[in-house]
Write a protein that holds these residues in place. Structure first.
Motif, PDB file in Angstrom:
ATOM      1  N   ARG A   1      11.085  12.220  21.646  1.00  0.00           N
ATOM      2  CA  ARG A   1      11.179  13.489  20.909  1.00  0.00           C
ATOM      3  C   ARG A   1      12.371  14.317  21.389  1.00  0.00           C
ATOM      4  NH1 ARG A   1       6.988  15.946  18.365  1.00  0.00           N
ATOM      5  NH2 ARG A   1       6.987  17.755  19.736  1.00  0.00           N
TER       6      ARG A   1
ATOM      7  N   LEU B   1      20.437  18.472  16.978  1.00  0.00           N
ATOM      8  CA  LEU B   1      21.463  19.425  17.427  1.00  0.00           C
ATOM      9  C   LEU B   1      22.868  18.884  17.168  1.00  0.00           C
ATOM     10  CD1 LEU B   1      19.899  20.603  20.809  1.00  0.00           C
ATOM     11  CD2 LEU B   1      20.105  21.908  18.697  1.00  0.00           C
ATOM     12  N   GLY B   2      22.967  17.676  16.617  1.00  0.00           N
ATOM     13  CA  GLY B   2      24.275  17.140  16.266  1.00  0.00           C
ATOM     14  C   GLY B   2      24.783  16.065  17.213  1.00  0.00           C
TER      15      GLY B   2
ATOM     16  N   TYR C   1      13.824   6.928   3.252  1.00  0.00           N
ATOM     17  CA  TYR C   1      14.593   6.081   4.165  1.00  0.00           C
ATOM     18  C   TYR C   1      14.812   4.747   3.493  1.00  0.00           C
ATOM     19  CZ  TYR C   1      12.980   9.712   7.190  1.00  0.00           C
ATOM     20  OH  TYR C   1      12.719  10.941   7.711  1.00  0.00           O
TER      21      TYR C   1
ATOM     22  N   LEU D   1      10.170   9.139  -0.377  1.00  0.00           N
ATOM     23  CA  LEU D   1       9.006   9.787   0.234  1.00  0.00           C
ATOM     24  C   LEU D   1       8.685  11.138  -0.384  1.00  0.00           C
ATOM     25  CD1 LEU D   1       9.513   8.903   4.006  1.00  0.00           C
ATOM     26  CD2 LEU D   1       7.858   7.943   2.398  1.00  0.00           C
TER      27      LEU D   1
ATOM     28  N   THR E   1       8.926  17.607   6.196  1.00  0.00           N
ATOM     29  CA  THR E   1       9.860  17.305   7.286  1.00  0.00           C
ATOM     30  C   THR E   1      10.945  16.352   6.807  1.00  0.00           C
ATOM     31  OG1 THR E   1       8.127  17.627   8.922  1.00  0.00           O
ATOM     32  CG2 THR E   1      10.054  16.403   9.630  1.00  0.00           C
ATOM     33  N   THR E   2      10.543  15.346   6.001  1.00  0.00           N
ATOM     34  CA  THR E   2      11.528  14.401   5.468  1.00  0.00           C
ATOM     35  C   THR E   2      12.577  15.123   4.631  1.00  0.00           C
ATOM     36  OG1 THR E   2       9.832  12.692   5.458  1.00  0.00           O
ATOM     37  CG2 THR E   2      11.812  12.280   4.151  1.00  0.00           C
TER      38      THR E   2
ATOM     39  N   LEU F   1      14.890  16.928   6.934  1.00  0.00           N
ATOM     40  CA  LEU F   1      15.793  15.989   7.607  1.00  0.00           C
ATOM     41  C   LEU F   1      16.855  15.463   6.642  1.00  0.00           C
ATOM     42  CD1 LEU F   1      13.277  14.018   9.881  1.00  0.00           C
ATOM     43  CD2 LEU F   1      14.989  15.692  10.595  1.00  0.00           C
TER      44      LEU F   1
ATOM     45  N   LEU G   1      19.685  13.657   8.297  1.00  0.00           N
ATOM     46  CA  LEU G   1      19.003  12.730   9.205  1.00  0.00           C
ATOM     47  C   LEU G   1      18.019  11.833   8.464  1.00  0.00           C
ATOM     48  CD1 LEU G   1      18.450  15.070  12.270  1.00  0.00           C
ATOM     49  CD2 LEU G   1      19.830  12.990  12.231  1.00  0.00           C
TER      50      LEU G   1
ATOM     51  N   ASP H   1      27.210  14.120  11.951  1.00  0.00           N
ATOM     52  CA  ASP H   1      26.536  14.664  13.134  1.00  0.00           C
ATOM     53  C   ASP H   1      27.189  15.983  13.561  1.00  0.00           C
ATOM     54  OD1 ASP H   1      24.629  12.655  13.382  1.00  0.00           O
ATOM     55  OD2 ASP H   1      25.985  11.357  14.526  1.00  0.00           O
TER      56      ASP H   1
ATOM     57  N   ARG I   1      26.302  18.740  11.199  1.00  0.00           N
ATOM     58  CA  ARG I   1      24.925  19.202  11.404  1.00  0.00           C
ATOM     59  C   ARG I   1      24.857  20.142  12.609  1.00  0.00           C
ATOM     60  NH1 ARG I   1      22.682  14.817  11.156  1.00  0.00           N
ATOM     61  NH2 ARG I   1      22.944  14.107  13.298  1.00  0.00           N
ATOM     62  N   GLY I   2      25.502  19.734  13.701  1.00  0.00           N
ATOM     63  CA  GLY I   2      25.473  20.561  14.900  1.00  0.00           C
ATOM     64  C   GLY I   2      26.113  21.917  14.669  1.00  0.00           C
TER      65      GLY I   2
ATOM     66  N   PHE J   1      18.095  24.209  14.011  1.00  0.00           N
ATOM     67  CA  PHE J   1      16.715  23.749  13.803  1.00  0.00           C
ATOM     68  C   PHE J   1      15.746  24.531  14.683  1.00  0.00           C
ATOM     69  CE2 PHE J   1      18.080  19.720  11.801  1.00  0.00           C
ATOM     70  CZ  PHE J   1      17.020  19.499  10.942  1.00  0.00           C
TER      71      PHE J   1
ATOM     72  N   PHE K   1      11.508  24.080  15.580  1.00  0.00           N
ATOM     73  CA  PHE K   1      10.325  23.254  15.296  1.00  0.00           C
ATOM     74  C   PHE K   1       9.043  23.971  15.687  1.00  0.00           C
ATOM     75  CE2 PHE K   1      13.849  20.282  15.785  1.00  0.00           C
ATOM     76  CZ  PHE K   1      13.693  19.497  14.665  1.00  0.00           C
TER      77      PHE K   1
ATOM     78  N   ASP L   1       6.638  22.749  17.974  1.00  0.00           N
ATOM     79  CA  ASP L   1       6.391  22.748  19.420  1.00  0.00           C
ATOM     80  C   ASP L   1       7.407  21.936  20.211  1.00  0.00           C
ATOM     81  OD1 ASP L   1       5.715  20.290  18.610  1.00  0.00           O
ATOM     82  OD2 ASP L   1       3.641  20.322  19.293  1.00  0.00           O
ATOM     83  N   LEU L   2       8.427  21.419  19.521  1.00  0.00           N
ATOM     84  CA  LEU L   2       9.474  20.686  20.254  1.00  0.00           C
ATOM     85  C   LEU L   2      10.632  21.657  20.457  1.00  0.00           C
ATOM     86  CD1 LEU L   2      10.889  18.180  21.371  1.00  0.00           C
ATOM     87  CD2 LEU L   2      11.578  17.637  19.039  1.00  0.00           C
ATOM     88  N   HIS L   3      10.619  22.335  21.605  1.00  0.00           N
ATOM     89  CA  HIS L   3      11.603  23.402  21.746  1.00  0.00           C
ATOM     90  C   HIS L   3      12.659  23.093  22.790  1.00  0.00           C
ATOM     91  CE1 HIS L   3       9.098  25.581  19.086  1.00  0.00           C
ATOM     92  NE2 HIS L   3       8.109  25.736  19.974  1.00  0.00           N
TER      93      HIS L   3
END
Lengths: 411, 218
Positions: A311, A319-320, B11, B16, B41-42, B45, B50, B74, B77-78, B83, B85, B87-89
């Protein structure tokens, strides 16, 4: 924020796992570097101690024992040979130098060697204090011997009978220290040198009694080379050839004489190295096994780490971060581990080698001149890094292929 | 700003989710609604490059993200997308500040520590900047993630279920924060959520449709 910090964070989160894996690598590297250092030390030792000795002539027995006792001063002598042998060898036109060596006594565990002043020339030994001996019962002390004996010029001492500590003391025949040698790194450092005649003088009475018992009832035979006037003997003769011709002729010439043998130090040390080499080979194979095992350990640990961080790797992608960055993070982590384990291993191996060398010289063995950390150690380090890199490739590729969608729970 | 037209995301061959039409201007916000498993989420992304854009177009600030390849995509995107989320911090083991600086680090951009610290202060995390990320509470970690999403002044902020399992009060505060973050940086904000409490605060709503279903745009 940089890669090192990020990898540091990853490693700090699992200190025990990474510590364990770095340790397995360190152990493999340690055994390899220790064996390398000791091997180099041993062959360096042989080289130094052999100096310019081409042939050793002594009493019949094991040729290896003759070399070990007369050159390396480690084993018991094979016996004695009559003094005329020395004159005969010195007078031979194939011989450049014939140095007599007489063993029998020790002081504080250091061998007292009766010899000629040509002996120090074999090792280019120089005086640190005093002068060379010029009469019987004058002694010159080797550097290492004097470090523990702490004699000063002019001091008197008595020898103990035998080659190790604890023999009967020759109280009637004290020696006097006339010189102390500077260190040479060769066997001479561990010796106390004196004139050949000193050893006869100390043992005069015993020899006389011994001879009388031996020759009781026999008429003297003036042509018998084994019967020297007054029973004067030496333990061995160290010979240096004048030319390559000597190597061809002299051993056969000596072998033809009764009760004598000629041993070639080069042949015997090669023999010895082969014997020791088997042990070193086993250790080396063991070390390579350890290294392979640690590489597998790295692989498993990095693989587990990558799936655990799925994850977070996905987060970096959002983040790129390019897939190649994720690959680089894993391989750099592997290399960091390899470097840690490798450097720790070299330190550990060196410490072990120094300890072993120290233990050997304290036990009366030769002091081993360990080479400075250099090429071979760096090769081992490079090997460890290469192994870590190889172990990190597959996990790195898994990181490269991280699909944020799967990691973020979106198919 | 963001413009999505008849997007089908998935994908490879797997279609989806579908999103009919969505336009969000600078500083504006939109909700992408749909129950769990509807492909929100798809879709996010896919917008971020992504997941695959199988049909339709996605333009961010006029750039067709699907048209960019590899490293360029990439980097884009950066640079252009932040982004947030559920709980993914943060990455444990790094300080809060370093976690915020992960955004420029990931694309090799200049790391503006002063701006990062200013953002953390603005979000009430000044005292936490040097602390290890794992010592932060969940709410603090999410605020740090919001600071990170704002750092490079993106064109678009994508939030995936940012308020799920939060109480009403906290939910309202997070929604406010995200709204303010978008307004301050002039970014378009899209929040993918099944949290109906957010409908009170955001007016523009679109629905994610699992491919095959024909739910109306609300």
């Amino acid at each position: 924020m940089n890669r090192v910090k990020l990898i540091g964070a990853f490693i700090r989160r699992r200190p025990l796992t990474w510590g364990f894996h770095a340790l397995t690598l360190a152990l493999g590297v340690a055994v390899l570097t220790a064996v390398l250092a000791l091997n180099a030390g041993l062959s360096g030792r042989f080289q130094r101690d052999l100096g310019g000795i081409d042939l050793v002539v002594g009493a019949k027995g094991s040729p290896l024992q003759l070399i070990m006792s007369a050159v390396f001063q480690l084993d018991q002598p094979t016996g004695n040979i009559p003094l005329p042998v020395v004159r005969m060898l010195a007078g031979n036109r194939l011989v450049q130098r014939a140095v007599p060596v007489s063993l029998g006594d020790n002081v504080g565990g250091f061998r007292i060697v009766g010899t000629s002043t040509q002996y120090p020339q074999i090792y280019d030994a120089r005086l640190a204090a005093g002068r060379w001996w010029s009469a019987p019962m004058e002694a010159v002390v080797g550097a290492q011997a004097n470090r523990s004996l702490r004699f000063s010029v002019g001091q008197a001492f008595v020898g103990d009978h035998g080659l190790a500590r604890g023999g009967e003391t020759h109280r009637d025949s004290p020696y006097r220290v006339v010189g102390v040698l500077a260190p040479t790194g060769a066997v001479i450092d561990r010796l106390v040198l004196t004139d050949t005649a000193s050893v006869w003088k100390v043992h005069e009475r015993e020899t006389l009694e011994h001879l009388q018992a031996l020759n009781a009832g026999k008429p003297p035979d003036p042509n018998d080379i084994n019967r020297s006037p007054g029973g004067r003997e030496v333990t061995a003769v160290l010979v240096k050839y004048r030319s390559a011709m000597g190597a061809l002729m002299l051993p056969r010439y000596v072998a033809a004489m009764p009760n004598l043998q000629a041993a070639s130090p080069a042949v015997e040390t090669a023999h010895l190295t082969t014997l020791l080499g088997t042990g070193a080979e086993v250790l080396r194979a063991f070390a390579v096994g350890l290294l392979a095992l640690s590489a597998v350990g790295f692989f498993v640990a990095l693989y587990a780490a990558v799936s655990q961080r799925r994850r977070e790797l996905a987060l970096l992608r959002t983040l790129g971060a390019r897939p190649s960055l994720l690959f680089a993070l894993v391989t750099l982590e592997g290399l960091a581990l390899g470097l840690t384990g490798g450097v720790a291993g070299i330190a550990l191996g060196r410490a072990a080698a120094v300890f072993a060398a120290h233990a050997a010289s304290r036990g009366g063995g030769p002091s081993l001149p360990l080479p400075p950390i250099g090429g071979p150690d760096l090769m081992v380090l490079a090997g460890a890094l290469l192994l870590s890199l190889l172990a990190a490739l597959a996990p790195g590729f898994v990181a490269y292929r991280t699909r944020p969608a799967a990691a973020l729970g979106a198919g | 700003m963001l413009a999505v037209e008849s997007l089908v995301a998935g994908y490879g061959r797997h279609r989806l989710a579908r999103l009919g039409r969505l336009e969000v201007g600078p500083g504006q916000a939109a909700l992408l609604l749909g129950p769990s498993g509807s492909g929100k989420t798809t879709l996010l992304l896919a917008i971020a490059g992504l997941a695959d854009v199988l049909e339709g177009t996605v333009r961010i600030d006029g750039v067709d993200v699907a048209g960019l390849r590899g490293a360029a995509r990439d980097r884009f995107r950066g640079r252009a997308i932040g982004f947030v989320f559920q709980d993914l911090h943060l990455i444990a083991g790094l300080s809060t500040l370093d976690n915020v600086l992960l955004a420029p680090f990931a694309i090799g951009a200049r790391q503006d520590r002063r701006r990062a610290l200013a953002l953390l202060e603005e979000l009430g995390l000044a005292a936490r900047a040097r602390r290890p990320a794992e010592t932060l509470s969940r709410g603090e970690a999410q605020r740090a993630a919001i600071a990170r999403a704002m750092l490079l002044e993106p064109k678009l902020i994508l939030a995936d279920e940012p308020t799920a399992s939060l109480d009403d009060e906290t939910c309202r505060r997070v929604a406010d924060l995200l709204g303010r973050a978008a307004a301050e940086t002039g970014a378009a904000l899209v929040i993918a959520t099944h949290d109906l409490r957010l409908r009170e605060r955001f007016e523009v709503c679109v629905s994610a449709e699992p491919v095959g279903a024909q739910a109306p745009v609300s």
